[in-house]
Design a protein around this motif. Structure first.
Motif, PDB file in Angstrom:
ATOM      1  N   ARG A 106       0.826  -1.209   0.000  1.00  0.00           N
ATOM      2  CA  ARG A 106       0.000   0.000   0.000  1.00  0.00           C
ATOM      3  C   ARG A 106       0.860   1.259   0.000  1.00  0.00           C
ATOM      4  N   TYR A 136       0.203  16.849   5.723  1.00  0.00           N
ATOM      5  CA  TYR A 136       0.504  16.380   7.069  1.00  0.00           C
ATOM      6  C   TYR A 136       0.738  17.565   7.998  1.00  0.00           C
ATOM      7  N   ILE A 144       0.535   5.278  17.885  1.00  0.00           N
ATOM      8  CA  ILE A 144       0.404   4.246  16.860  1.00  0.00           C
ATOM      9  C   ILE A 144      -0.632   3.215  17.306  1.00  0.00           C
ATOM     10  N   ALA A 145      -1.499   2.820  16.389  1.00  0.00           N
ATOM     11  CA  ALA A 145      -2.499   1.802  16.703  1.00  0.00           C
ATOM     12  C   ALA A 145      -1.816   0.487  17.065  1.00  0.00           C
ATOM     13  N   ALA A 148       0.147  -2.139  14.655  1.00  0.00           N
ATOM     14  CA  ALA A 148       0.428  -1.522  13.359  1.00  0.00           C
ATOM     15  C   ALA A 148       1.910  -1.189  13.231  1.00  0.00           C
ATOM     16  N   THR A 152       4.211   2.703   8.371  1.00  0.00           N
ATOM     17  CA  THR A 152       3.066   2.467   7.486  1.00  0.00           C
ATOM     18  C   THR A 152       1.824   3.176   8.016  1.00  0.00           C
ATOM     19  N   TYR A 153       1.609   3.103   9.309  1.00  0.00           N
ATOM     20  CA  TYR A 153       0.457   3.764   9.924  1.00  0.00           C
ATOM     21  C   TYR A 153       0.534   5.277   9.721  1.00  0.00           C
ATOM     22  N   LEU A 156      -0.111   6.081   5.802  1.00  0.00           N
ATOM     23  CA  LEU A 156      -1.450   5.809   5.271  1.00  0.00           C
ATOM     24  C   LEU A 156      -2.542   6.572   6.002  1.00  0.00           C
ATOM     25  N   GLU A 157      -2.354   6.800   7.300  1.00  0.00           N
ATOM     26  CA  GLU A 157      -3.390   7.485   8.078  1.00  0.00           C
ATOM     27  C   GLU A 157      -3.169   8.997   8.152  1.00  0.00           C
ATOM     28  N   LYS A 158      -2.018   9.466   7.639  1.00  0.00           N
ATOM     29  CA  LYS A 158      -1.691  10.900   7.631  1.00  0.00           C
ATOM     30  C   LYS A 158      -1.753  11.491   9.032  1.00  0.00           C
ATOM     31  N   ARG A 159      -1.118  10.772   9.966  1.00  0.00           N
ATOM     32  CA  ARG A 159      -1.109  11.234  11.349  1.00  0.00           C
ATOM     33  C   ARG A 159      -0.041  12.319  11.543  1.00  0.00           C
TER      34      ARG A 159
END
Length: 401
Positions: A106, A136, A144-145, A148, A152-153, A156-159
């Motif tokens: 991804r 961002y 971080i979840a 995960a 990558t987190y 993809l999540e644009k944290r």
């Protein structure tokens, strides 16, 4: 052409273990010790880096932008600095384009969407940098979840995150579209002491960025972190600049005396007596002494206390560091809490390591996230990783080899 090289004298005033800090585009180095090693990435190391002793560097940098004014500094103008040095080593090329074996497809798709349609390296570099700056936000620390992959987190999540994530993310996206690059850490010297005529790099100026190779131009600095997370241009009060310049001159004098002995002492004393700045400093000190004496006499002495919340946070950090040092894992003096958290998780993912990593990231968020609230300080012991036995609370377990 050596005549076009830019000289820089560097005065380290604290130990950084074996690392020798050098500017982008280093071409020559003069150091006060015998042995220096250099790796494929140009990282310089030595076993004996003395504190308070200067060393000289020379760099060759071509700039596509106008010179940065001394009273203003745009961190993203760094992207205009290039080093015209060809990347001809095939082994290094492969190393700088390599991706992790478990690279998430991804993220590869994201890289293709961001820069895969661009034709040149320069266009890909600009597209990746623009993507991060437009999509961002910066903040100290990131949550971080569970389960995960952190990078990558983040991608993809644009944290919102700090500079280490932006630099690592930019490097991965660039490599995914075939641009050789490397992750770099160091300092951004954005503070100039006008009185002393030099630039300062403090601990707060530590930063992470990317060096990418453009086949048309050479090595290019890539700043993917939003401006809020890049050390900004600032100027201290005149009195602070004068005091810091005095300390710098004293450091130079001590270094000269150590190297030249009695003759250097006499030369330094002669220069000081004739220097106008010495009398200015003496007059300033006399004025300060007189003002302080009047204040003590008429108003009473006053003192500035250390913020008790900051002091408490420092004590918690010291205790945590001590626990893991006894467990065989020592946090280096130049290792940030986030870096140490990542290292703990690279050693083990057991509960003690996971909780400790969470604690160090929580500490960084509380300590450097702006105004420190009393509630956040009081919560620190509650998130400290401990395990209980019949004898009470113990230290973290020894790391497994």
């Amino acid at each position: 052409d050596a005549q076009s090289w830019t000289p820089m004298e560097i005065w380290p005033n604290q130990p950084f273990r074996e690392t020798i800090f050098a500017p982008f585009g280093l071409t020559a180095l003069q150091v006060p010790f015998d042995q220096v090693t250099i790796d494929l990435h140009g990282i310089l190391e030595t076993e004996d880096l003395p504190v308070g002793r200067p060393y000289m560097t020379w760099s060759s940098i071509a700039s596509e932008t106008a010179a940065v004014p001394l009273d203003g500094f745009d961190p993203h103008s760094l992207g205009g600095n290039i080093v015209k040095s060809p990347l001809q080593d095939e082994q290094l090329w492969q190393l700088l384009t390599a991706l992790p074996a478990d690279f998430d497809p991804r993220v590869q798709e994201l890289a293709e969407r961001v820069a895969g349609r661009d034709a040149t390296d320069g266009e890909k570099i600009a597209a990746v940098q623009r993507y991060f700056l437009e999509n961002y936000q910066y903040q100290v620390g990131i949550t971080i979840a569970a389960g995960a992959d952190p990078l990558t987190y983040f991608l993809l999540e644009k944290r919102a995150a700090h500079c280490e994530y932006f630099a690592t993310g930019a490097a991965m996206l660039l490599r995914a579209v075939g641009v050789p690059c490397r992750y770099v850490t160091g300092f951004v010297a954005a503070e100039r002491n006008r009185h002393g005529g030099y630039w300062l790099a403090r601990n707060r100026d530590a930063h992470a960025w990317v060096e990418a190779y453009d086949r048309d131009r050479g090595w290019v600095l890539v700043e993917a972190t939003p401006a809020a997370g890049v050390p900004q241009s600032q100027s201290s009060a005149l009195a602070d600049q004068v005091w810091d310049a005095w300390r710098a001159r004293w450091q130079r004098a001590v270094a000269a005396i150590r190297q030249g002995g009695v003759q250097a002492i006499l030369v330094a004393m002669g220069g000081w007596i004739q220097a106008p700045w010495l009398w200015s400093v003496l007059l300033l000190l006399a004025a300060v002494w007189l003002v302080r004496r009047l204040v003590h006499r008429w108003i009473g002495a006053s003192s500035v206390a250390i913020d008790p919340q900051v002091a408490q946070l420092q004590r918690w950090l010291y205790r945590m560091d001590q626990r893991w040092r006894r467990a065989g894992i020592t946090r280096a003096t130049n290792e940030t809490p986030h870096q140490f958290a990542d290292r703990l998780l690279s050693i083990s993912t057991e509960a003690d390591h996971l909780q400790a990593a969470q604690w160090y990231r929580h500490y960084a968020a509380v300590r450097y996230g702006g105004q420190i609230e009393l509630r956040s300080v009081l919560e620190m012991p509650n998130v400290a990783p401990r395990r209980k036995t019949s004898y009470g609370v113990t230290d973290p377990p020894k790391s497994r080899k």
